[in-house]
Motif scaffolding. Sequence first.
Motif, mmCIF file in Angstrom:
data_model
loop_
_atom_site.group_PDB
_atom_site.id
_atom_site.type_symbol
_atom_site.label_atom_id
_atom_site.label_comp_id
_atom_site.label_asym_id
_atom_site.label_seq_id
_atom_site.Cartn_x
_atom_site.Cartn_y
_atom_site.Cartn_z
ATOM 1 N N ILE A 161 -23.890 5.553 -3.291
ATOM 2 C CA ILE A 161 -22.864 4.151 -2.440
ATOM 3 C C ILE A 161 -24.048 2.654 -3.074
ATOM 4 O O ILE A 161 -25.321 3.655 -1.454
ATOM 5 C CB ILE A 161 -21.842 4.165 -1.495
ATOM 6 N N ILE A 162 -25.003 1.364 -2.496
ATOM 7 C CA ILE A 162 -25.879 0.964 -2.425
ATOM 8 C C ILE A 162 -24.934 -0.688 -2.470
ATOM 9 O O ILE A 162 -23.527 -0.866 -2.716
ATOM 10 C CB ILE A 162 -26.346 0.013 -3.697
ATOM 11 N N THR A 163 -25.033 -0.965 -0.619
ATOM 12 C CA THR A 163 -24.215 -2.467 -0.177
ATOM 13 C C THR A 163 -25.298 -3.026 -0.277
ATOM 14 O O THR A 163 -26.665 -3.074 -0.664
ATOM 15 C CB THR A 163 -23.267 -1.684 1.322
ATOM 16 N N SER A 164 -25.133 -4.233 0.153
ATOM 17 C CA SER A 164 -26.068 -5.536 -0.005
ATOM 18 C C SER A 164 -25.796 -6.827 1.595
ATOM 19 O O SER A 164 -24.303 -6.759 1.838
ATOM 20 C CB SER A 164 -25.840 -5.906 -0.886
ATOM 21 N N HIS A 165 -26.518 -6.736 2.671
ATOM 22 C CA HIS A 165 -25.899 -7.800 3.446
ATOM 23 C C HIS A 165 -27.054 -8.373 3.614
ATOM 24 O O HIS A 165 -28.378 -8.289 3.530
ATOM 25 C CB HIS A 165 -25.419 -7.320 4.158
ATOM 26 N N TYR A 166 -27.517 -10.077 4.445
ATOM 27 C CA TYR A 166 -28.819 -10.309 4.507
ATOM 28 C C TYR A 166 -28.692 -9.587 6.315
ATOM 29 O O TYR A 166 -28.420 -9.788 6.813
ATOM 30 C CB TYR A 166 -28.382 -11.701 5.161
ATOM 31 N N ASP A 167 -29.955 -8.961 6.332
ATOM 32 C CA ASP A 167 -30.554 -8.112 7.762
ATOM 33 C C ASP A 167 -30.987 -10.339 8.373
ATOM 34 O O ASP A 167 -32.418 -10.186 8.058
ATOM 35 C CB ASP A 167 -31.586 -7.700 7.313
ATOM 36 N N ASP A 168 -30.932 -10.179 9.466
ATOM 37 C CA ASP A 168 -31.047 -11.506 10.382
ATOM 38 C C ASP A 168 -32.480 -10.944 11.459
ATOM 39 O O ASP A 168 -33.196 -12.045 10.988
ATOM 40 C CB ASP A 168 -30.262 -11.780 11.876
ATOM 41 N N GLU A 169 -32.394 -9.093 11.232
ATOM 42 C CA GLU A 169 -33.818 -9.136 12.481
ATOM 43 C C GLU A 169 -35.467 -9.264 11.139
ATOM 44 O O GLU A 169 -36.028 -9.814 11.746
ATOM 45 C CB GLU A 169 -33.302 -7.934 13.074
ATOM 46 N N LYS A 170 -34.550 -8.890 10.212
ATOM 47 C CA LYS A 170 -35.778 -8.996 9.131
ATOM 48 C C LYS A 170 -35.974 -10.382 8.334
ATOM 49 O O LYS A 170 -36.901 -10.426 7.730
ATOM 50 C CB LYS A 170 -35.318 -7.944 8.677
ATOM 51 N N SER A 171 -35.161 -11.524 8.426
ATOM 52 C CA SER A 171 -34.743 -12.205 8.209
ATOM 53 C C SER A 171 -35.313 -12.313 6.323
ATOM 54 O O SER A 171 -35.528 -13.205 5.814
ATOM 55 C CB SER A 171 -36.214 -13.218 8.349
ATOM 56 N N TRP A 199 -32.807 -9.918 2.733
ATOM 57 C CA TRP A 199 -31.575 -9.275 2.105
ATOM 58 C C TRP A 199 -32.310 -7.876 1.689
ATOM 59 O O TRP A 199 -33.209 -7.919 1.383
ATOM 60 C CB TRP A 199 -31.404 -10.019 0.432
ATOM 61 N N VAL A 200 -31.341 -7.381 2.110
ATOM 62 C CA VAL A 200 -31.229 -5.439 2.467
ATOM 63 C C VAL A 200 -30.204 -4.695 1.659
ATOM 64 O O VAL A 200 -29.407 -5.284 1.223
ATOM 65 C CB VAL A 200 -31.784 -4.387 3.746
ATOM 66 N N MET A 201 -30.430 -3.898 0.961
ATOM 67 C CA MET A 201 -30.061 -2.991 -0.202
ATOM 68 C C MET A 201 -30.097 -1.409 0.505
ATOM 69 O O MET A 201 -30.637 -0.732 -0.188
ATOM 70 C CB MET A 201 -29.778 -3.720 -1.256
ATOM 71 N N PRO A 202 -28.890 -1.123 1.572
ATOM 72 C CA PRO A 202 -28.806 0.119 1.667
ATOM 73 C C PRO A 202 -28.360 1.574 0.875
ATOM 74 O O PRO A 202 -27.972 0.867 0.653
ATOM 75 C CB PRO A 202 -28.609 -0.084 3.362
ATOM 76 N N ALA A 203 -29.297 2.446 1.028
ATOM 77 C CA ALA A 203 -28.450 3.232 -0.227
ATOM 78 C C ALA A 203 -28.081 4.727 0.538
ATOM 79 O O ALA A 203 -28.503 5.349 1.413
ATOM 80 C CB ALA A 203 -29.582 3.519 -1.439
ATOM 81 N N HIS A 204 -26.769 4.914 -0.034
ATOM 82 C CA HIS A 204 -26.892 6.179 0.752
ATOM 83 C C HIS A 204 -26.261 7.204 -1.214
ATOM 84 O O HIS A 204 -25.386 6.764 -1.450
ATOM 85 C CB HIS A 204 -25.529 6.637 1.181
ATOM 86 N N LEU A 222 -24.938 1.958 5.753
ATOM 87 C CA LEU A 222 -23.615 1.342 4.456
ATOM 88 C C LEU A 222 -23.028 -0.220 4.969
ATOM 89 O O LEU A 222 -22.478 -0.049 4.451
ATOM 90 C CB LEU A 222 -23.123 1.752 3.851
ATOM 91 N N LYS A 223 -23.819 -1.176 5.354
ATOM 92 C CA LYS A 223 -23.752 -2.597 6.222
ATOM 93 C C LYS A 223 -23.865 -4.074 4.806
ATOM 94 O O LYS A 223 -24.243 -3.240 3.495
ATOM 95 C CB LYS A 223 -24.155 -3.010 7.449
ATOM 96 N N GLY A 224 -22.600 -4.678 4.949
ATOM 97 C CA GLY A 224 -22.518 -5.368 3.526
ATOM 98 C C GLY A 224 -20.523 -6.008 3.109
ATOM 99 O O GLY A 224 -19.970 -4.833 3.085
ATOM 100 N N ARG A 225 -20.866 -7.003 2.820
ATOM 101 C CA ARG A 225 -19.512 -6.787 2.358
ATOM 102 C C ARG A 225 -19.543 -7.048 0.660
ATOM 103 O O ARG A 225 -18.554 -7.561 -0.322
ATOM 104 C CB ARG A 225 -19.335 -8.830 2.445
ATOM 105 N N ALA A 226 -20.781 -6.869 0.839
ATOM 106 C CA ALA A 226 -20.650 -5.953 -1.096
ATOM 107 C C ALA A 226 -20.693 -4.801 -1.536
ATOM 108 O O ALA A 226 -22.408 -4.568 -0.168
ATOM 109 C CB ALA A 226 -21.501 -7.556 -2.048
ATOM 110 N N ALA A 227 -20.848 -4.125 -2.800
ATOM 111 C CA ALA A 227 -21.444 -2.542 -2.383
ATOM 112 C C ALA A 227 -20.492 -2.235 -4.396
ATOM 113 O O ALA A 227 -19.951 -2.615 -5.005
ATOM 114 C CB ALA A 227 -20.494 -1.675 -1.775
ATOM 115 N N ILE A 228 -21.723 -1.431 -4.766
ATOM 116 C CA ILE A 228 -21.442 -0.818 -6.174
ATOM 117 C C ILE A 228 -21.363 0.494 -5.409
ATOM 118 O O ILE A 228 -22.460 1.300 -4.902
ATOM 119 C CB ILE A 228 -22.350 -1.171 -6.927
#
Length: 500
Positions: free
Chosen positions: A41-51, A53-58, A78-84
């Motif tokens: 699973i991969i998700t997508s979210h905007y990381d405020d600390e890194k300024s 978008w990031v895509m964490p994966a497991h 796996l943070k974020g409001r979108a995932a595949i």
Amino acid sequence: MIDKPRDYCGIFGIQNHPDAALLSYYGLHSLQHRGQESAGIITSHYDDEKSRWVMPAHRDFGLVLNIFDDPKIFENELKGRAAIGHNRYSTTGAAKNPANIQPFRVHYHEGNIAIGHNGNLANAKQLRDRFREEGVLFQSTSDTELILHLISHSQKDTQIEQVLDALEQIEGAYSLVMLTDDKLIAVRDPNGFRPLALGKVDGSYCVSSETCAFDIIDAEYVRDIKPGEVLVLDQDAGSDAEPVSYQLEPEHGTGTSQCIFEYVYFSRPDSKIFGENVDKVRRNLGKYLAKEHPVNEIIQKDTGDTKPIVISVPDSSNTAALGYVHENQKFGNECKYEIGLIRNHYVGRTFISPGQKSREQKVRTKFNTVKGVIEGRSVIIVDDSIVRGTTSRYLVNMIRQANPAEVHFLVSSPPIISPCYYGMDFPTPKELMANRFDRDIDAMAKEIGVDSLRYLSADGLVNSVKEANLSGDDYCTACFTENYPVPVNFGVEKEENEIV
């Protein structure tokens, strides 16, 4: 372990939902039958600390329940409001390569993009050779990586235009879920080989290879992704916004070629694919099987007042067997549906059998007979397909040991005579039983040890599916007819062009 073709993958995606990763996990669990070697699973979210978008994966090898058994994966990783998500079954040689576990993700000049793929690119060898000449390095042996290279090399201005540009250069079978920084993209090839459906849960859109994944998350089935459709779901558009749709044109002008074997064997009976319930189609297969091969034309021995029994090879042929019995009873042909084979659902693909008779022992660990049901009866076995014939032979031998009066074998599809090159793992032509015996039905019956063997005809298969599904779409029957709707480079090695 079982002598059947295998589908290569199941895919799932969801956009703009607070529990995107968790719902993807449930979706993949429902699609476990489409691939059991690895999942991710991969998700997508905007990381405020890194300024950015990031895509964490497991991702890992194994079954979905084992890979995602730690709740912290969903809470912290796996943070974020979108995932595949993606379930995978692969070719043997490439199965142990962790670089092949999907979904894939890359970062390039337009941002992040991730992809999950079910299918097989017919022109993968040509594309791979072209990229190699350009000095491109590959991280995997999967043809899915080629799509990412096509996107990243595109000279189009926007990311969506780059995706469309890439899709116009590929041929073959592909159902895709793609995740960009802020969009979910669902794609089905112009021929529509593999299923892909659109659903909605809590106001958020989701897509899945089969609708059984919608049921587990209480999502509503909206419609199928159309053949050749590229559906873009924008996270910023709001829950009331309609998806944006683009249309790809078929390269060879062949129209739709939906995989008919999805109905015969692969898909779950509780799913809706290609616009129709799988259970309904399989019952129709049994109905047509009864029309072509009624019980009173099969049974050879008189067993007195004891009715012939019809048993299925669980689980994929259960509903076809029910349809066969119902149609026979409708016209006064006496028979009774019985559970004569019990399937052990707790045998994994890596079960190690004792002794040297490995294949036969694996069949015995998978199935067992109900001797009291079978003894002294005329038995008709209904199965969905025969590939090599080895498992069928072992099953018949087990049933013979329960002392039936006679044993007959019915198959709710035609003889398999050619491999699939559109996203399924089939043996080579010479390994297929129908080819080994030059399609001599009597010789094949003798090989598996039955008193008679009968198949559903090719016309019966197509007519039964089209009667149940009135959409008017056409189906790919290449594994039964050798009529391949899209040209394939048959000389390509599996390791070089891995199907997913």
